[in-house]
Design an enzyme around this catalytic site. Structure first.
Site, mmCIF file in Angstrom:
data_model
loop_
_atom_site.group_PDB
_atom_site.id
_atom_site.type_symbol
_atom_site.label_atom_id
_atom_site.label_comp_id
_atom_site.label_asym_id
_atom_site.label_seq_id
_atom_site.Cartn_x
_atom_site.Cartn_y
_atom_site.Cartn_z
ATOM 1 N N LYS A 149 0.822 -1.218 0.000
ATOM 2 C CA LYS A 149 0.000 0.000 0.000
ATOM 3 C C LYS A 149 0.861 1.276 0.000
ATOM 4 O O LYS A 149 2.058 1.240 0.275
ATOM 5 C CB LYS A 149 -0.917 -0.001 1.214
HETATM 6 N N1 T4K Z 1 -9.816 -4.254 1.073
HETATM 7 C C1 T4K Z 1 -9.258 -3.996 -0.103
HETATM 8 C C2 T4K Z 1 -10.035 -3.253 -1.140
HETATM 9 C C3 T4K Z 1 -7.950 -4.431 -0.359
HETATM 10 O O1 T4K Z 1 -7.387 -4.191 -1.568
HETATM 11 C C4 T4K Z 1 -7.230 -5.109 0.652
HETATM 12 C C5 T4K Z 1 -5.891 -5.566 0.396
HETATM 13 C C6 T4K Z 1 -7.858 -5.314 1.892
HETATM 14 C C7 T4K Z 1 -9.162 -4.869 2.063
HETATM 15 C C8 T4K Z 1 -7.211 -6.041 3.026
HETATM 16 O O2 T4K Z 1 -6.113 -5.303 3.596
HETATM 17 P P1 T4K Z 1 -4.895 -6.180 4.285
HETATM 18 O O3 T4K Z 1 -5.530 -7.149 5.236
HETATM 19 O O4 T4K Z 1 -4.104 -6.835 3.197
HETATM 20 O O5 T4K Z 1 -4.135 -5.117 5.035
HETATM 21 C C9 T4K Z 1 -2.174 -7.626 -2.442
HETATM 22 C C10 T4K Z 1 -2.098 -7.328 -0.955
HETATM 23 O O6 T4K Z 1 -1.643 -8.462 -0.219
HETATM 24 C C11 T4K Z 1 -3.390 -6.874 -0.361
HETATM 25 O O7 T4K Z 1 -3.066 -6.207 0.855
HETATM 26 C C12 T4K Z 1 -4.110 -5.893 -1.277
HETATM 27 N N2 T4K Z 1 -5.413 -5.537 -0.786
HETATM 28 C C13 T4K Z 1 -4.261 -6.481 -2.661
HETATM 29 C C14 T4K Z 1 -4.957 -5.548 -3.606
HETATM 30 O O8 T4K Z 1 -2.962 -6.744 -3.160
HETATM 31 P P2 T4K Z 1 -1.784 -9.867 -3.710
HETATM 32 O O9 T4K Z 1 -2.279 -11.238 -3.486
HETATM 33 O O10 T4K Z 1 -1.906 -9.290 -5.060
HETATM 34 O O11 T4K Z 1 -0.286 -9.678 -3.159
HETATM 35 P P3 T4K Z 1 1.088 -10.186 -3.749
HETATM 36 O O12 T4K Z 1 1.810 -10.908 -2.668
HETATM 37 O O13 T4K Z 1 0.885 -10.889 -5.023
HETATM 38 O O14 T4K Z 1 1.888 -8.826 -3.986
HETATM 39 C C15 T4K Z 1 1.683 -7.993 -5.101
HETATM 40 C C16 T4K Z 1 2.998 -7.348 -5.475
HETATM 41 O O15 T4K Z 1 3.434 -6.486 -4.455
HETATM 42 C C17 T4K Z 1 4.138 -8.318 -5.690
HETATM 43 O O16 T4K Z 1 4.149 -8.736 -7.019
HETATM 44 C C18 T4K Z 1 5.357 -7.488 -5.346
HETATM 45 C C19 T4K Z 1 4.861 -6.474 -4.358
HETATM 46 N N3 T4K Z 1 5.243 -6.789 -2.980
HETATM 47 C C20 T4K Z 1 4.542 -7.745 -2.301
HETATM 48 C C21 T4K Z 1 4.888 -8.028 -0.997
HETATM 49 C C22 T4K Z 1 4.127 -9.075 -0.232
HETATM 50 C C23 T4K Z 1 6.280 -6.084 -2.399
HETATM 51 O O17 T4K Z 1 6.914 -5.229 -3.032
HETATM 52 N N4 T4K Z 1 6.613 -6.379 -1.113
HETATM 53 C C24 T4K Z 1 5.963 -7.306 -0.379
HETATM 54 O O18 T4K Z 1 6.291 -7.527 0.812
HETATM 55 O O19 T4K Z 1 -2.572 -8.945 -2.665
#
Ligand code: T4K
Length: 372
Positions: free
Chosen positions: A186
């Site tokens: 975020k």
């Molecule tokens: N409501 C809405 C509308 C939301 O979009 C979200 C979260 C929530 C509620 C819930 O909030 P949290 O409980 O998560 O605080 C990602 C995020 O994990 C998620 O927080 C977010 N929305 C969602 C839109 O995106 P994924 O499954 O796409 O994450 P992931 O691991 O594939 O990461 C995406 C990219 O981010 C990676 O390709 C590289 C980068 N990245 C990822 C991580 C984990 C980093 O640069 N560093 C990192 O540590 O969900």
């Protein structure tokens, strides 16, 4: 091939700055349970977000889930929401034993279509849970008007809108409660983390109890709570990241401006709107690809980008009412605009340190897919 470009990259302080911030933890041995870093960050955020009350959580999801629980709706009650969101929004409703009722979105800013809400209200409706998608603000005035008319609560999923101001007021000060995410991906992160901002102090006390097992006092546990407390290392990361946030948002703004210069006015590509009265945070850069006018589908563009090491994402596809875990329960065709957008949306890489020459490259690859 060059290094891959992912959809985002977490903002981080320098290692030295973080080490300096956590040094005190070695003296105090206080690691979690609302310690001094937690309290410090919460105070800073209350000011930054310009909200009347705030509490912090392990993540944005627990902020939403426990906020719903704290409102104590009867089991089986209905909450009107949208399916064009991350899993968290819908799961928070279902995990509380409540029923999500899916309202369609509008095709301009992808937030809840306020003209369709009233048709979905029944005698079991207790709340509206809109989502400020990508940093686009919902029609707050109309939603509040409907909520007042039918005595419904308003719970905003504000995960994408950290720091945004609408009409000069912190976005978290609208509705009964607004929940932010401080996840690593975020605009502002505390590694994992989240917050709920709310008006009613009594509600805040209930929420505080629920994030700590329902404990009211040393010998009194009178709520069935969870463990959703933010630890001191996450709070310290938040304190560091907050120091640099304005600069990070400024850099994001430049990246977004560069994308817009390239992709503005391209037939078949719809850009995120620039909303009036909104000081935005440049959280995401979605494009909607209309294959009939662009000549290539979203999936084709996604694949060509991937072949070039660019990892765009299809936020939000599938719709949550299409998830396997709800197989057959909901009908995505009842939210046709959301379905249409989810098949065509592509969220492009966006983070503060994304080099402008890479933005140019991404745009050139996208435009090379266009069939005249
Ligand atoms: N409501 C809405 C509308 C939301 O979009 C979200 C979260 C929530 C509620 C819930 O909030 P949290 O409980 O998560 O605080 C990602 C995020 O994990 C998620 O927080 C977010 N929305 C969602 C839109 O995106 P994924 O499954 O796409 O994450 P992931 O691991 O594939 O990461 C995406 C990219 O981010 C990676 O390709 C590289 C980068 N990245 C990822 C991580 C984990 C980093 O640069 N560093 C990192 O540590 O969900």
């Amino acid at each position: 091939m060059d290094k891959q470009i992912l959809v985002t990259q977490s903002s981080m302080p320098s290692l030295e700055e973080y080490i300096e911030e956590i040094k005190g933890i070695w003296d105090s041995h206080w690691l979690t349970n609302m310690g001094p870093k937690h309290q410090q960050l919460m105070g800073l955020l209350k000011d930054y977000l310009a909200v009347p009350n705030i509490d912090m959580f392990t993540n944005g999801h627990m902020a939403i889930e426990l906020s719903i629980q704290a409102l104590k709706f009867p089991l089986g009650s209905e909450i009107i929401t949208t399916p064009f969101t991350f899993a968290s929004t819908t799961h928070a409703i279902v995990r509380n034993g409540l029923e999500p009722v899916f309202c369609d979105i509008n095709p301009v800013d992808f937030t809840i279509n306020v003209d369709k809400i009233e048709d979905l209200i029944t005698d079991r409706t207790v709340a509206i849970m809109p989502v400020h998608v990508y940093g686009n603000i919902c029609n707050i005035e109309k939603i509040q008007k409907i909520a007042n008319k039918y005595s419904l609560k308003v719970i905003y999923d504000a995960a994408h809108t950290f720091g945004i101001k609408y009409k000069g007021k912190g976005i978290g000060s609208y509705g009964d409660v607004s929940c932010f995410s401080f996840h690593a991906t975020k605009v502002f992160n505390s590694i994992e983390g989240g917050a709920a901002c709310f008006k009613d102090k009594e509600f805040g006390l209930e929420l505080y109890r629920l994030k700590n097992f329902g404990i009211r006092g040393p010998e009194v546990v009178d709520g069935v709570g969870a463990n959703a407390k933010m630890n001191e290392f996450c709070a310290a990361m938040g304190i560091c990241n907050l120091r640099h946030l304005e600069e990070e948002i400024e850099k994001r703004k430049i990246v977004v401006a560069r994308y817009r210069t390239y992709l503005y006015d391209i037939e078949g590509i719809q850009l995120n709107p620039i909303q009036e009265n909104v000081e935005t945070n440049y959280a995401y850069f979605p494009i909607i690809i209309d294959e009939k006018k662009f000549g290539a589908t979203r999936n084709e563009v996604f694949s060509v980008l991937a072949e070039n090491g660019i990892c765009a994402r299809k936020y939000f596809s599938p719709l949550t009412n299409f998830f396997d875990c709800f197989h057959g329960k909901y009908a995505p065709d009842k939210t046709p605009v959301a379905l249409h957008i989810s098949k065509r949306v592509l969220t492009l890489p966006l983070y503060a340190d994304l080099e402008l020459e890479n933005v140019d490259r991404i745009c050139e690859i996208i435009l090379s897919c266009k069939v005249e």
